[in-house]
Design an enzyme around this catalytic site. Structure first.
Site, PDB file in Angstrom:
ATOM      1  N   LYS A  13      86.320  30.670  28.266  1.00  0.00           N
ATOM      2  CA  LYS A  13      86.477  32.062  28.703  1.00  0.00           C
ATOM      3  C   LYS A  13      85.802  32.969  27.678  1.00  0.00           C
ATOM      4  CE  LYS A  13      89.784  33.220  25.467  1.00  0.00           C
ATOM      5  NZ  LYS A  13      89.551  34.137  24.323  1.00  0.00           N
ATOM      6  N   PRO A  96      83.861  24.443  20.916  1.00  0.00           N
ATOM      7  CA  PRO A  96      84.224  24.418  19.496  1.00  0.00           C
ATOM      8  C   PRO A  96      85.671  24.861  19.281  1.00  0.00           C
ATOM      9  CG  PRO A  96      82.932  26.374  19.984  1.00  0.00           C
ATOM     10  CD  PRO A  96      82.918  25.541  21.228  1.00  0.00           C
ATOM     11  N   MET A  97      86.320  24.280  18.265  1.00  0.00           N
ATOM     12  CA  MET A  97      87.666  24.716  17.907  1.00  0.00           C
ATOM     13  C   MET A  97      87.546  25.985  17.066  1.00  0.00           C
ATOM     14  SD  MET A  97      89.194  20.944  17.109  1.00  0.00           S
ATOM     15  CE  MET A  97      90.878  21.392  16.735  1.00  0.00           C
ATOM     16  N   GLY A  98      88.482  26.928  17.253  1.00  0.00           N
ATOM     17  CA  GLY A  98      88.427  28.181  16.507  1.00  0.00           C
ATOM     18  C   GLY A  98      87.247  29.047  16.914  1.00  0.00           C
ATOM     19  N   ILE A 101      86.942  30.924  22.491  1.00  0.00           N
ATOM     20  CA  ILE A 101      86.562  30.764  23.901  1.00  0.00           C
ATOM     21  C   ILE A 101      87.580  29.929  24.676  1.00  0.00           C
ATOM     22  CG2 ILE A 101      84.106  31.250  23.648  1.00  0.00           C
ATOM     23  CD1 ILE A 101      83.515  28.325  23.451  1.00  0.00           C
ATOM     24  N   GLY A 103      89.222  26.882  24.102  1.00  0.00           N
ATOM     25  CA  GLY A 103      89.164  25.433  24.276  1.00  0.00           C
ATOM     26  C   GLY A 103      90.514  24.753  24.445  1.00  0.00           C
ATOM     27  N   ASP A 138      97.120  32.439  26.028  1.00  0.00           N
ATOM     28  CA  ASP A 138      95.937  32.372  26.902  1.00  0.00           C
ATOM     29  C   ASP A 138      96.074  31.344  28.024  1.00  0.00           C
ATOM     30  OD1 ASP A 138      94.685  34.300  25.422  1.00  0.00           O
ATOM     31  OD2 ASP A 138      93.202  32.973  24.503  1.00  0.00           O
TER      32      ASP A 138
END
Length: 282
Positions: A13, A96-98, A101, A103, A138
């Protein structure tokens, strides 16, 4: 993922804007944000087990099996529904972590929807979103799968229909801690609420951006670089930054110029998540 009987995407997102209105007594922040999905994400595979065990067969470096949001989502649904079945899960990690977006939240939401389908629980979206909120602010937006204007801590959702451009998402090689950004004393916490619906044009700022740029020079550099080609914005608490383009060709052209210090991907904006499009076709 060859053993999986069901494979589903967990889309990324973008926060097209993010305003922080204040901090609540419980430490959470009152927000207003605009979520839109993009057609790029992780992929998960699922196979039902009859022994009741929840097994994530993919190791994620730095994340113990039992504290992974995917496992926690599956166990929460199993407990709340009283289901005796279990599941094997495989994860193809692309987000990607952090990165801001979504994940982990997206993986958790995909897992709730997948298991509702595979375990034949018959839960409705409201019930799944309510369970999801306990896993992360989220998660409900991914459960519902529609672009939305979000308020409260992000759980009060109003569906919206923003334009669906192509995006170039630039991924600086940093993992940003959401907790760290929200606890920064210099974070703006007094934005005026937007009362007009739909959200008027020109409200596109992200109140976290100044803090993230100060703490993470790589994010500052990514915004500066992308800003040479289009309006560059931070998504969520970062570190990914994004810009909109009218066509895939134009986004690809700029993507080809990405410096080696950044990763990135081109994806289409979407007001209905690719997860929900796939579920509707089952």
């Amino acid at each position: 993922m060859h053993l999986a009987s069901l494979r589903l995407p967990a889309p990324a997102k973008l926060n097209l804007m993010l305003h922080i209105l204040g901090r609540r007594a419980d430490g959470y922040h009152q927000l207003q944000t605009l979520f839109q999905f993009v057609d790029h994400g992780d992929e998960l595979g699922y196979a039902v087990r009859d022994d009741g065990r929840i097994v994530l067969n993919t190791e994620i470096v730095g994340v113990p099996h039992d504290s992974n949001l995917i496992v926690r989502a599956a166990r929460a649904l199993q407990v709340e529904s009283g289901c005796a079945l279990g599941v094997d899960i495989w994860l193809d990690k692309r987000l990607p972590m952090g990165g801001g977006i979504g994940g982990g939240s997206s993986d958790a939401a995909t897992t709730l929807l997948a298991l509702n389908h595979l375990w034949q629980l018959g839960w409705d979206e409201d019930r799944l979103a309510g369970l999801g909120l306990g896993l992360g602010a989220d998660v409900p937006v991914f459960v519902r799968g529609r672009a939305a204007f979000a308020e409260g801590v992000g759980e009060i959702l109003t569906p919206v229909e923003p334009p669906e451009p192509w995006y170039l998402v630039v991924v600086p090689q940093v993992s940003v801690s959401t907790a760290e950004i929200f606890s920064d004393p210099l974070l703006t916490r007094d934005s005026k609420p937007i009362k007009v619906r739909p959200v008027p044009e020109g409200n596109g700022r992200n109140d976290c951006q100044a803090v993230v740029e100060r703490r993470y020079p790589e994010v500052h550099n990514a915004l500066k670089w992308l800003g040479k080609f289009t309006e560059a914005k931070l998504t969520g608490t970062g570190g990914c930054v994004f810009g909109a383009f009218p066509s895939k060709a134009e986004a690809d052209k700029v993507s080809a110029l990405l410096p080696d210090t950044f990763a990135g991907f081109v994806a289409k904006g979407s007001n209905v998540s690719m997860l929900h499009r796939k579920l509707h076709s089952l």
